[in-house]
Design an enzyme around this catalytic site. Structure first.
Site, PDB file in Angstrom:
ATOM      1  N   CYS A  80      -1.134   6.094   8.834  1.00  0.00           N
ATOM      2  CA  CYS A  80      -1.558   5.147   8.406  1.00  0.00           C
ATOM      3  C   CYS A  80      -2.320   5.444   7.359  1.00  0.00           C
ATOM      4  O   CYS A  80      -2.476   6.198   6.419  1.00  0.00           O
ATOM      5  CB  CYS A  80      -1.774   4.164   9.432  1.00  0.00           C
ATOM      6  SG  CYS A  80      -3.155   4.811  10.472  1.00  0.00           S
ATOM      7  N   ARG A  82       0.834  -1.129   0.060  1.00  0.00           N
ATOM      8  CA  ARG A  82       0.035   0.111  -0.102  1.00  0.00           C
ATOM      9  C   ARG A  82       0.884   1.303   0.009  1.00  0.00           C
ATOM     10  O   ARG A  82       0.668   2.340  -0.795  1.00  0.00           O
ATOM     11  CB  ARG A  82      -1.005   0.039   1.087  1.00  0.00           C
ATOM     12  CG  ARG A  82      -1.985  -0.996   1.183  1.00  0.00           C
ATOM     13  CD  ARG A  82      -3.111  -0.934   2.237  1.00  0.00           C
ATOM     14  NE  ARG A  82      -4.198  -1.941   1.969  1.00  0.00           N
ATOM     15  CZ  ARG A  82      -5.211  -2.357   2.702  1.00  0.00           C
ATOM     16  NH1 ARG A  82      -4.970  -1.642   4.074  1.00  0.00           N
ATOM     17  NH2 ARG A  82      -5.883  -3.261   2.544  1.00  0.00           N
TER      18      ARG A  82
END
Length: 277
Positions: A233, A178
């Protein structure tokens, strides 16, 4: 002083009127699973906090997937749970501290210093044969007076201003694909904030046990302890275990970008990087 406590020590606090256990179990994609697990069995006297309804505010166009709740509302929930400034809070989950550390950070942000993470989690507590109950707790209400410490969080403006600054380190806590942008399934845009380095949060709690400060320092040995660090995050939750890990490792200038990647990509003009830095 450590922010961690092992089950073997925490069990000695079970009958301590100045200690509150907080169950923060939550399964992403299964929002009711955490409370269902709590009803099946939890540490006696533990109060339950839900990530979506207790530890997050309403989603808007900007602000990310788990924005902070109104501080007054959060303070009221803490009081209802029997938490005030005189209580020590022991937070736990069964996800390597990924959810419980969000409550740890929020309590710190609200000015509450006496909070620890159960480092080995609920499974270890259960496997050790320590007491478990399925009886809901009935805490005696109290009043929590927040003293918000905004030095613990970074705004999107501060994140932008820090891009390219040598003294500031930006840490992306997501899984590597990611970060690089190879995984395009989660958000409308893939990649990372330019200049960010990748330290996947789960490396700090292998096998579900949160590593101590010495081992956390080894994880971040590429970062000088005098650097200013901003952690993010996907939605402001799993960055928190990295914030806790850095704190345990002796870093004193660590801030959370609460909105994180989900907030960053909500602005069309924000730059995005892919691949390795």
């Amino acid at each position: 002083m450590s922010n961690l406590i092992h089950s073997s020590e925490a069990v000695l606090r079970l009958n301590d009127p100045n200690t509150v256990f907080a169950d923060v179990r939550f399964v992403l994609g299964e929002p009711s699973a955490g409370y269902a697990a709590y009803l099946q069995g939890h540490i006696p006297g533990a109060v339950f906090f839900d990530l979506n309804t207790d530890l997050s505010g309403p989603k808007e166009i900007h602000g990310g997937g788990h924005p902070l709740p109104d501080p007054v509302v959060f303070a009221e929930k803490l009081g209802q749970a029997g938490i005030d400034e005189g209580k020590e809070v022991i937070v736990y989950d069964d996800q390597g501290g990924s959810i419980a550390s969000r409550l740890w950070w929020m309590l710190k942000h609200a000015g509450h210093e006496k909070v620890k993470l159960l480092s080995d989690g609920f499974s270890s507590w259960s496997q050790a044969g320590y007491p478990i109950t399925n009886e809901p707790s009935h805490p005696v209400g109290t009043k929590f007076s927040p003293q918000i410490n905004d030095s613990l969080q970074a705004t999107i403006t501060e994140v932008k201003a820090g891009i390219g600054q040598e003294q500031r380190v930006l840490i992306d806590s997501r899984i590597h694909d990611r970060y690089t942008g190879e995984d395009t399934s989660k958000y409308q845009k893939a990649g990372h904030i330019p200049g960010a380095i990748n330290h996947y949060w789960e490396e700090g709690s292998p096998s579900g046990v949160f590593l101590d400060g010495i081992h956390q320092r080894e994880r971040f040995k590429d970062i000088s302890v005098d650097r200013e660090i901003i952690v993010y995050c996907g939605a402001g939750v799993t960055a928190c275990p990295n914030v806790l890990a850095l704190t345990e490792a002796g870093y004193n200038n660590v801030r959370l970008y609460v909105g994180s990647w989900s907030d960053w990509v909500s602005y069309e003009e924000n730059p995005i990087a892919t691949g390795e830095e």
